[in-house]
Every structure is written in C-alpha cells, then in structure tokens.
Scaffold this motif. Structure first.
Motif, PDB file in Angstrom:
ATOM      1  N   ASN A  94       0.826  -1.205   0.000  1.00 44.94           N
ATOM      2  CA  ASN A  94       0.000   0.000   0.000  1.00 44.94           C
ATOM      3  C   ASN A  94       0.870   1.269   0.000  1.00 44.94           C
ATOM      4  OD1 ASN A  94      -2.935   0.963   0.498  1.00 44.94           O
ATOM      5  ND2 ASN A  94      -1.729   2.124   1.954  1.00 44.94           N
TER       6      ASN A  94
ATOM      7  N   THR B 207       0.286   5.633  -2.033  1.00 44.18           N
ATOM      8  CA  THR B 207      -0.265   6.696  -1.186  1.00 44.18           C
ATOM      9  C   THR B 207       0.126   8.074  -1.721  1.00 44.18           C
ATOM     10  OG1 THR B 207       1.695   6.682   0.214  1.00 44.18           O
ATOM     11  CG2 THR B 207      -0.128   5.274   0.904  1.00 44.18           C
TER      12      THR B 207
ATOM     13  N   SER C 147      -9.594   5.527  -4.383  1.00 44.57           N
ATOM     14  CA  SER C 147      -8.723   5.931  -3.269  1.00 44.57           C
ATOM     15  C   SER C 147      -7.295   6.171  -3.763  1.00 44.57           C
ATOM     16  CB  SER C 147      -8.753   4.881  -2.157  1.00 44.57           C
ATOM     17  OG  SER C 147      -8.150   3.688  -2.599  1.00 44.57           O
ATOM     18  N   ILE C 148      -6.873   5.402  -4.741  1.00 40.45           N
ATOM     19  CA  ILE C 148      -5.514   5.575  -5.264  1.00 40.45           C
ATOM     20  C   ILE C 148      -5.482   6.695  -6.305  1.00 40.45           C
ATOM     21  CG2 ILE C 148      -3.673   4.433  -6.551  1.00 40.45           C
ATOM     22  CD1 ILE C 148      -4.664   1.788  -5.309  1.00 40.45           C
TER      23      ILE C 148
ATOM     24  N   GLU D  33      -8.782   9.674  -0.318  1.00 38.98           N
ATOM     25  CA  GLU D  33      -7.518   9.330  -0.966  1.00 38.98           C
ATOM     26  C   GLU D  33      -6.669   8.471  -0.018  1.00 38.98           C
ATOM     27  OE1 GLU D  33      -5.558  12.953  -2.030  1.00 38.98           O
ATOM     28  OE2 GLU D  33      -4.840  13.304  -0.002  1.00 38.98           O
ATOM     29  N   ASN D  34      -5.897   7.631  -0.636  1.00 39.63           N
ATOM     30  CA  ASN D  34      -5.066   6.690   0.118  1.00 39.63           C
ATOM     31  C   ASN D  34      -3.843   7.429   0.662  1.00 39.63           C
ATOM     32  OD1 ASN D  34      -4.334   4.061   0.954  1.00 39.63           O
ATOM     33  ND2 ASN D  34      -3.009   3.794  -0.832  1.00 39.63           N
TER      34      ASN D  34
ATOM     35  N   PRO E   5      -4.231   4.512   5.526  1.00 42.38           N
ATOM     36  CA  PRO E   5      -4.113   3.614   4.373  1.00 42.38           C
ATOM     37  C   PRO E   5      -5.403   2.821   4.168  1.00 42.38           C
ATOM     38  CG  PRO E   5      -2.980   2.690   6.285  1.00 42.38           C
ATOM     39  CD  PRO E   5      -3.596   3.973   6.741  1.00 42.38           C
ATOM     40  N   GLY E   6      -6.106   3.138   3.120  1.00 41.16           N
ATOM     41  CA  GLY E   6      -7.393   2.465   2.904  1.00 41.16           C
ATOM     42  C   GLY E   6      -7.383   1.517   1.720  1.00 41.16           C
ATOM     43  N   ALA E   7      -6.461   1.746   0.772  1.00 38.88           N
ATOM     44  CA  ALA E   7      -6.547   0.992  -0.490  1.00 38.88           C
ATOM     45  C   ALA E   7      -6.333  -0.496  -0.270  1.00 38.88           C
ATOM     46  CB  ALA E   7      -5.533   1.534  -1.488  1.00 38.88           C
ATOM     47  N   TYR E   8      -5.425  -0.865   0.628  1.00 37.65           N
ATOM     48  CA  TYR E   8      -5.144  -2.292   0.801  1.00 37.65           C
ATOM     49  C   TYR E   8      -6.388  -3.029   1.288  1.00 37.65           C
ATOM     50  CZ  TYR E   8      -4.946  -2.163   5.914  1.00 37.65           C
ATOM     51  OH  TYR E   8      -5.281  -2.047   7.228  1.00 37.65           O
TER      52      TYR E   8
ATOM     53  N   PRO F 148      -7.658   1.032   8.268  1.00 40.34           N
ATOM     54  CA  PRO F 148      -8.353   1.519   7.078  1.00 40.34           C
ATOM     55  C   PRO F 148      -9.474   2.512   7.375  1.00 40.34           C
ATOM     56  CG  PRO F 148      -8.841  -0.818   7.444  1.00 40.34           C
ATOM     57  CD  PRO F 148      -7.780  -0.426   8.423  1.00 40.34           C
TER      58      PRO F 148
END
Ligand code: SF4
Lengths: 381, 727
Positions: B369, B373, B411-412, B500-501, B506-509, B700
C-alpha cells in the motif's frame, strides 16, 4: 460440581455465548443483505414476458432458452439470474437494462472478417448462464441485475446511441448476451431498420431453436468455444460441451458470419490433441472458412496466479488448425504478432495487417484478395 | 523427576525461543497455500494467539509431577506439531486440489490458517501455567513475572537468531529439527540423561533437510502448477520459485506469480507508452516491471542511466541464470540494479530522475500500500527533475466498475491526482497514470501523443526486441486511450466517496481485500464489508471471555483479566502502528524491521524483569506511563518516525512488559497456577483482538492517528481500574 460463586454455570455460559455469536454473525449479514439493492425490486420497465419457456404445473415453469433448462418455482430465478418466475410465468428482468455501453473496435471482439476497422457500439447487462473461472467481465456476468448500476436504453434508443457514436455495428457483448434474448430480438430488428449491423459475442450455450432465432436476427456471431472436453466445461465453466457444438451446427449457415475464439489456458485446454480434435470438428461440421482465433490467456477473475499462455503454444494451436483445414486461424491477444494479420488462403500474401486493435490496414478488395483475386470469406462492406 | 529452578527457567527460555522462531516460520510457510494479504496474515496471527490463549486457559491444576510432564510434553510436541503443520500446509494442495492458477476461497484460507496455526501455538500457552506453578515452590509470587521475562528473553533471542542467522542459512526442516534436538536435550537433562542419545535423530535430519525439503517442494509444485519447477530458494522475504513451461520461465515470490520471461509481446504496448513520454529524457528509475523486455528495450532506446529496483533483494540473484538466457543486460553500463526498497531509496537519496516508472504489485497488504499513497506520489514528484514524468499503474477495468472496484481505484487515483493535477490516464484492465513534473507538459490528448510519437518512429538502433518494434504503428497507442472507457471512468469516479489513500490513513489495501472477497462472492465478503461484523464479533467474544473469567476467578480476576487484555491489545496494536510508521518514513528494510521486533522483545524482557524484581511497580502507574508513551507514539506519527523512534519503541515495550509481573504479584496470593493461566491467556486474547481490529478496522477506517487515539482511549479505563483496585 457447580461453582457457588459463578454467575451461571458452564452450560448456560456456553449456550448464551453461542447465541450471542450467532446473532453477531447472522445479524450483521441480515443487516447487510437488507440494505443492499438485492432486496429492492427492479424497475417495472425492465421486466418483460420472456420467450422460450413452458409451464410445468403448480406454478412451476421451465426455461427453454439454454441447456440449463432451469425449472423455477414461483419467485425463483434461473442460474443466469435474469429470468424469473413471476406468478407462474417466466419474465426477463433485464429488458433494456444496460449496465455497460462502450465504443470498441470490432477487432477487439474479435471479429476479423467482419467489417475490419469499424467500431461497434457495445452494450451489456447483468447475468450469464455459465460461471467460467476466467471470465473477463465477471462483475457483469456473475451479478444480479439489481446490484449493478444501469440505465434504460430502449431498442430504438440503442440504434440512436449507436449512430451518434459513429458506429456501424451494435455488439451485444461483455456478459453473455443470449440471456437478454428478448431485448436482442427487438433491438436487433430496430437496428437493422436503422441500417445498423447487430452482432453478438456469445458463449454459444443456448438451445439450437433459440440459437437459430437469434442467428436470423443478427449479422454476425462470435462464439467462445472454450475447450473441446466436457470436463473443462463442467469443472471450469459450469456447463457442458455438447450443447455448444449442437448450437454451432444449428446457427452456422443461418447467421451471415461466424467466427470462433478459443482462449488457450495453460494446462487446462492447450493439449495438441484437444486442439486438433476441435479444429477437425469445426472443419467437418461447420466449415474450413470459419476463422478460429487462439487467444492468449492473462490472469483473470478466479485464475489469478497462472502465467500467460506461452506464445509458442498459441503458434502451435494455430498451426494445428491450419493443418486440419482451417483456412483462417489466428493468434490473439498478442499485439504485433504476425499471425494477427490475415493472409490469403490461396496465395499466402498478407491482405489485412493489424497491430493491436487500432491499427488495421485492410487490402481486401470487393471481398477478394488483391494479389490473386481469390474470394476471401467474410463480410467486408 | 523434579526439575530444579535452573532447569525450569531453561524450559521457559526454550519455549520463548522456539515460539518466536516458529511463529515467523509458520507465517512464511502457510503462505504456500494462502495469499499474503493482511486479512490472511491477520488471521494467522490471531490463530496463533488463539492457540496460546486456549493452551493457557484450558489447563487444570494437577500434582507437580503431572504438571512437569505437561511442560515436558509441550516442549517436545511444539516442534513436532509444527513440522506436521508446515508439511500439512504443503500437502493441502494435493489433498484439496484446486484449478491451476486459482486460490482457495478466503473462508478456506482462514480455516487453513487456524488449523495449521492454533494447534502449534496451543503448546506455547499450555506450558506456561504449570511452569509458573512448579517455579512458585521456590519463587512464590515472583514466579509468574520470572517465567514471563525469561520467556520474553527467549523470544528476543529467537527473533534475533531467526532474523539475522537462521533465515539466510537454514530451511524450515533444519530449524525444526534443531529445535527438536534442543527439546530432547532439555527433556533428557531434566529426566533421564540417557535420553540425550535420541537427539541424534533430529540432528541427522538437519543434515538431510536440504534434500528432503527440495523433494517435497518440487513434488508438490509439479503436481499443482502449470510448469515444471526448475529453481527454488528461500530468501529473507519468503520463497522464490521458478517454473518452466513452453519456452518461458515464470518467477514466483511466496507462491505468487511475479513475472514471466520472455515477455516481449506483453511489453510491446507498455514499452511504447513509456517511450512515447520519454522524448529526450535521459535518466530513469524503474520498479515493478520485472527484469524483462521493458527494461531491455528502454536500455536499447538509449536511456543513459536506468536505475532498476527489485522488490525482493534476493530475487535478482536467484533468477540470474534464467534472466540472462533472454536478456543479458547485467553488464550494461547504463543499468544500475538496486536491491532495496524504493521508498527507502527515495527518502535517502538526493538523486533526481527525468522519469520514474513505478509499477508495483497490487496493494494487497500494507507493505505494498505504501507505493500507492499520496505521500509516496509526493516523494516521487520530489525526485523528478523539473521536466520529469512519473508513470504508475493501477488496477483498471474491462467494461464495468463495481462499487467495490470503483472505491478501491478511487482511493488511489485521488491520491495520485492530488499530487499530479496535470496528468493523463489510460484505459484498460491495467491503467497507467502519467503525471508531470513542475515544468513538464504532457500532450493534450491521445491524438497529440500519437502524432508526436509518430514523428520519432521507427526506432532505430541495436538491441531492440523484434517483437517490440517490428511493424509498430503509433496508432497502437490508441488502445490505451479508449474514449468511451475513459469518459465512463470519470463519471464513475465522481460517484465514489472514497478518501484518498494516505500513509496515515491507508485504505486501499483493505478495499483491495474486500474486492478480492467480492470477486469470489464468499461469505467473508459479506462479513468484512462495512466494518460492522469484525468489531461486533470481537466485542462479543471479549465479553464472553471476560464473563468466563468472572465465573472462574471472581471480580478481582475479572479486573486483572481486563487490564492484561487491554495491555495485550495495546501492545499489539501500537507495535503494528510503529512498524507502519517506520516503513512509511524509511521504507521496508529487512534488518531494521527485524530490529524493531527484536527491540520490542528486548523492551518486554527488561520491563518484565524490572517489574518482577521491583515490587513497588504497581499496575496503575505502569498503565499511566503506557498512556504517556502512546502520546510519544502519536508524536512520532506527527513528525514521521524521526529522532527518538527507537527510544519510544523500547520504552513502550518496557512498560507493556512490566504489566504482567505487576499484576501477577498483586493478585497471585496462593493460586499461582490459576493466576498464570488467567494472565497469560488474557494477554494473548488481547493480542488477538488487537491484531484483528488494528489491521482490519482501525487503520483503514480511522488511520494511524485514529488507531493511536483508540489505544489511548482503551488504556484510560484500565488506568482507572488500576487506581481504584490495585494501588
Ligand atoms: S437462460 Fe437462464 S433461466 Fe433460462 S435455462 Fe438458461 S440459465 Fe436457466
């Protein structure tokens, strides 16, 4: 012996604990499922009486569209998720319910002998009657229609939209289009009236009678012949091979143009013997003029951890098909490969050059090879 | 067979050592059949703690002789059961066959994680209360704290030995045989010295382990994969396997496909896309492409300095023979191969590049991740020259974006677009995002790019792959810019509420994991989406565990259980935060991450040693100090793991380590075994909850700051209980 200080005994403790856990697990699921769109009923204009079914009594119906032959009680849906028994009659719930609409080059379908260089207004709904583990469009094909965002595109609108996009062709694609049988029949007729060419990109898993009806209303069909073993169809796709072959025999000769695509997946359907049998069957039961595309597998959907098909395997498949009498066999999903071009079956010279989907140079003149004049099978104008 | 104090302490040390080694080993080995994402790793961790909890919890009091037998049995069975688990995991693919190239469902992977982990760690918990009970004959109320710190010391030594010695030199079978050998010697030393001769058997296995391992691995591989295994090696980061099929070789890291060579046709499109933005740009940083055709052709195209980054430092050497068969580029003067973490390099090196092309694997875990970011994109931007261009890749779509995929991508994409407002994006199943440096101008659209690139074609020069350049038309670039797909993408992105990540949030993972679960349409998907089920589940399980304590140990036991559970939770959660903070600031550096673990264990050892000797160390004061140290962690999060990071780490671990002995001392009275069972089980129970919730909910959902705040909020009630009842 019971502990006098204990608030409650071990058994009671376990009982209460178990109950609380079940409540959490299923309670949260219940909440989730009630909040999602699955519980909401679809808009009425998407629901239309279906064709190709019969009553079995007691409110049960049997769908006769595809070989699954789903027998549905009141309120049930078929395996494809888009045909439903409503009060003892079968309805489609995806009529004009379009979830994806894009403009694609016809080569992307791939149709190589059908109006090369043209674009196709490509649409899709939800649902599929198979469940292939390598589906490229699984978000459409393995979903309930209510779970997808969608817009209503009536048959007449579809022709208008296609024209506005500059496309000559309307392609029913991405998910399995035959499950929107009724919509295709209506919108293909409207498209023809508007001077457009309707085509489908299908798995061919449909009963011959229905297949023929579709074939008459369409200009071209591309069928994914996924393998030549029943085992592959049952294990990987949730279907069977025989009905696809029967349907191919039924539609060939009815539809103006037919091409076949074989997605070659390492170890699953790439044995030379299987490819040889397949090509021989096509030559014998259809025609050596039916183009066969041997396309490259890339990690997709459930099959995420398999290397892409070696190009040498695809080249071998193509050669086997040639040897078996398929006059136009291609290597696909390999941009820049020489066997993505079309070579005249008679003189062997290149007559259509392709690199990727967007660079197509078509030298076919009046349906014939510009070098030797041999007629090239296909639809060119 | 009464063991003396030294013998008992040696057992505690051994169990700590073995547990530390086995825990890491087990995670690595279970990844043979499971995906290495945070959900599965979190489940392996949780299963580990669950086993320990059960071992400590279900441990009835018996005579001393029976207790001693129990300890010795745990010592002997730990490596044996571990061996069964490791090779059971390998055999699982034969017993439960899968379609080649597919994974087990998440539900199955979680089941495997539990089945292969909990029985092993059961013994780590099982030996503890009896050993405390045996030691309490001499040490009374100091027994619990002493066993705890000796075990921590063993864990510290085990962690150090594994990370800095064993991982590079020994395979799992050798390590397990070594542990079994030590176990036999300990048992012989405490029972019958003649038994020591039995140690010869595991010792012999150590010497044969290489051959046995390779046979097992190759045998299973060839039956379950599409190619034939031609090379296999364990590295610090996991395992590397190379299989051959149809004139190609495919490289796998930890069982996941990394790349296939040759990849000439695959890279045709990407090479020209990158090259079309290159123009006169001379220096380039490349990561994640694999060492194949893209790298080779960029060098042929005249890149003057190309810094290539390999994610696993050992991968480059491990695959040299195969790589050179297709792409003999090692001696190219323009090529510099960096076997280090890209973020570490970017944050440490002042070097700037004309182009940075970063194509990392999908962000399945927090470690990956970091390459998606806002902060990473910002770091890349800083390392671009004024006219530099940055290219990265992203999961794309074929025809339709489900809400799960939409939010993951959004998010990315938002993090990228926030840093590179001037950018181009491509369509397709893999999307490429092209961002411009401060003074760079990108082509207006695809047509402008095609026209511009067309003027530089055909490419001339030696060394290009024929498949990449032959008959290339700039029109091929158009396949990256399909208008209707891009318009659809923009319209769908506008609907997403995804944030946004970021490094700190960190949300994307997690969205990626939810997307994977959605793809397999499993029950796990319905359970993990929405952040409802897991917290509710953990809360209910915790309440049940506490009620169980209340039933067995009364109100005082409940209070002590609550405090140690909170400590276990916080220690796990804050430790994860610290590792993440360090990775974000300095990149993933194997030895330093190992050092973090080692220092944590050292802090734990020192803290528990201190508290078991200094009897004035009372729980409420320690808990207050923990609250303060969490404040220091928050400061590190604010200022980016700078000066003082290591000190904060050790202080925090020291304080966490002190809680156990202090609580043991303040409440053991005369039932030492029950007290040890209570505290050890609830310590691990807290750790289960901490590991699950931190990675799968707090990070997250709330980000790093939110996670720290939750930990602070949790420690305060524990402080209050401490002041009221244990002052
Ligand atoms: S079309 Fe659908 S409902 Fe009809 S038989 Fe096939 S799967 Fe069943």
């Amino acid at each position: 012996m019971k502990d006098p200080d204990a608030l409650f005994g071990r058994r009671e403790f376990l009982r209460r604990g178990g109950r609380a856990l079940c409540l959490t697990a299923f309670g949260s699921q219940l909440l989730e499922s009630c909040s999602d769109t699955y519980c909401q009923s679809g808009a009425a204009y998407y629901v239309k009486p279906a064709k190709m079914w019969k009553k079995l009594g007691d409110g049960t119906v049997q769908c006769l569209l595809c070989p699954n032959g789903c027998q549905l009680d009141e309120g049930e849906r078929g395996i494809c998720r888009v045909r439903k028994n409503v009060r003892g009659s079968l309805f489609t719930v995806i009529y004009s319910r379009i979830s994806a609409a894009h403009v694609d080059p016809i080569e992307k379908k791939p149709l190589f002998h059908y109006l090369p260089g043209s674009t196709a207004f490509s649409i899709a709904t939800a649902g599929c009657n198979l469940s292939c583990k390598f589906c490229q469009n699984w978000e459409l094909s393995q979903s309930n229609p209510e779970d997808l965002s969608a817009e209503q595109i009536t048959p007449e609108d579809l022709s208008r939209r296609a024209r506005a996009s500059g496309s000559r062709v309307i392609a029913y694609t991405y998910n399995e289009p035959t499950v929107q049988f009724e919509y295709i029949l209506d919108s293909a007729a409207a498209a023809r009236r508007a001077g457009l060419r309707p085509v489908i990109i299908s798995n061919g898993y449909i009963r011959p009678e229905a297949g023929k009806m579709l074939a008459r209303s369409l200009d071209a069909i591309k069928i994914d012949l996924k393998a030549f073993t029943n085992r592959f169809y049952t294990d990987i796709c949730g279907g069977s091979l025989r009905p696809v072959l029967d349907n191919l025999v039924a539609i060939h000769g009815t539809v103006k143009w037919l091409e076949l695509v074989v997605l070659v997946i390492p170890t699953l359907n790439d044995s030379p013997g299987e490819i040889r049998k397949m090509a021989a069957w096509v030559r014998k039961n259809l025609s050596g003029d039916v183009p066969m595309h041997f396309t490259r597998f890339h990690a997709m959907y459930r099959i995420q951890n398999l290397p892409p098909t070696p190009v040498s395997t695809l080249e071998r498949c193509r050669q086997i098909a040639r040897d078996e009498g398929i006059r136009y066999s291609y290597v696909g999903n390999v941009p820049g490969h020489r066997w993505e071009n079309t070579y005249c079956h008679n003189c062997g010279k290149m007559i259509i050059s392709r690199s990727g989907f967007f660079h197509v140079q078509n030298d076919v003149r009046n349906g014939a090879c510009p070098h030797c004049g041999a007629k090239v099978p296909g639809v060119w104008t | 067979m009464r063991s003396g104090r030294r013998g008992l302490l040696a057992m505690a040390f051994y169990m700590g050592f073995a547990a530390a080694v086995i825990e890491v080993l087990l995670i690595r080995e279970i990844l043979v059949i499971c995906r290495g994402n945070e959900l599965i790793i979190g489940m392996i961790f949780s299963s580990w703690f669950l086993g320990t909890y059960l071992g400590a919890r279900f441990n009835p009091k018996r005579s001393d002789a029976a207790l001693e037998r129990r300890v010795l049995a745990a010592i002997a069975l730990l490596p044996l059961v571990m061996a069964l688990s490791v090779y059971g995991a390998h055999a699982a693919r034969l017993v439960f066959p899968l379609t080649v190239g597919t994974f087990y469902s998440f539900a199955a992977e979680i089941t495997f994680a539990m089945v292969f982990t909990a029985p092993v760690s059961f013994f780590v918990g099982f030996y503890f209360p009896p050993l405390v009970s045996l030691l309490s004959r001499e040490m009374k109320e100091r027994s619990g704290g002493t066993v705890f710190y000796i075990e921590s010391m063993g864990s510290f030594a085990g962690g150090m030995a594994f990370s800095f010695l064993l991982v590079d030199r020994c395979n799992p079978l050798a390590i397990l045989s070594g542990l079994l050998c030590a176990a036999v010697l300990i048992i012989a030393g405490n029972t019958n010295r003649k038994l020591a001769a039995l140690a010869v058997v595991p010792l012999a296995v150590v010497f044969l382990s290489g051959m046995i391992e390779t046979r097992i691995f190759a045998g299973v591989w060839d039956r379950t994969h599409s190619g034939k295994l031609v090379h296999y090696q364990r590295t610090r980061y996991g395992s590397v396997a190379v299989e051959a099929s149809g004139g190609t070789v495919s490289v796998y890291g930890d069982g996941m496909l990394n790349y296939t060579l040759p990849d000439r046709y695959e890279s045709r499109g990407l090479f020209h896309l990158v090259n079309s933005f290159r123009e006169e740009r001379r220096s380039m940083l490349l990561m994640g492409s694999g060492p194949g055709s893209l790298l080779h052709n960029l060098l042929a195209a005249g890149v003057e300095r190309l810094c290539y980054f390999e994610s696993d430092p050992d991968l480059w050497a491990a695959t040299a023979a195969f790589r050179e068969r297709y792409y003999p580029v090692d001696d190219n003067a323009a090529l510099a191969v960096f076997r280090e973490d890209l973020r570490h390099f970017l944050s440490a090196s002042p070097e700037r590049f004309d182009m940075i092309v970063c194509l990392p694997p999908s962000p399945e875990n927090i470690m990956l991740n970091r390459f998606y970011t806002r902060e990473f994109f910002s770091l890349c931007k800083k390392r671009l020259n004024e006219r530099g261009v940055f290219i990265t890749s992203l999961h794309g779509f074929s025809s339709y974006l489900s809400p799960e995929r939409r939010d993951f991508i959004a998010s990315i994409y938002r993090a990228f677009a926030g840093e590179f407002p001037s950018h181009l994006k491509t369509s397709g199943e893999v999307m490429y995002l092209v961002g411009a440096g401060p003074d760079a101008t990108l082509p207006r659209d695809a047509d402008a790019l095609v026209a511009r690139y067309g003027r530089s074609l055909p490419l001339r020069g030696e060394g290009f792959d024929r498949e990449v350049v032959e008959r290339y038309s700039p029109d091929e670039l158009k396949m990256f810019f399909e208008g209707s797909h891009l318009r659809y993408f923009d319209s769908v992105m506008a609907l997403s509420a995804a944030e946004e990540n970021r490094d700190l949030k960190p949300g994307a993972y997690w969205k990626n994991i939810v997307l994977s679960a959605f793809r397999e349409n499993s029950i796990v998907y319905r359970l993990i989406r929405g952040f409802v089920f897991l917290p509710a589940f953990v809360i209910i399980i915790t309440i049940l565990a506490l009620l169980d304590i209340r039933r067995r140990h009364g109100a005082d036991g409940l209070r002590r259980g609550l405090i140690i559970c909170t400590t276990g939770f916080i220690s796990m959660s804050v430790m994860l935060v610290l590792i993440l903070l360090y990775q974000n600031a300095h990149g993933l550096v194997y030895y330093r991450i190992s050092l973090i673990n080692a220092l944590f264990m050292m802090g734990l050892t020192l803290g528990s040693m201190f508290a078991s000797r200094v009897r004035t160390a009372r729980p409420p004061y320690i808990l207050c100090a923990i609250a303060l140290s969490i404040g220091l962690v928050a400061a590190q999060a604010r200022f980016g793991a700078g000066a003082g990071f290591w000190a904060v780490l050790v202080v925090f671990a020291f304080l966490c380590g002190a809680v156990f002995p202090a609580l043991f001392y303040s409440g053991a009275q005369d039932d030492y075994m029950a007290s040890a069972s209570l505290l050890d089980s609830m310590d691990h129970f807290g750790a289960i909850a901490g590991s699950i919730l931190t990675v799968m909910t707090f990070l997250p959902l709330l980000g790093l700051h939110g996670t720290i705040a939750v930990n602070l909020l949790l420690v305060l009630p524990a402080c209050a209980i401490g002041f009221v009842k244990f002052r």
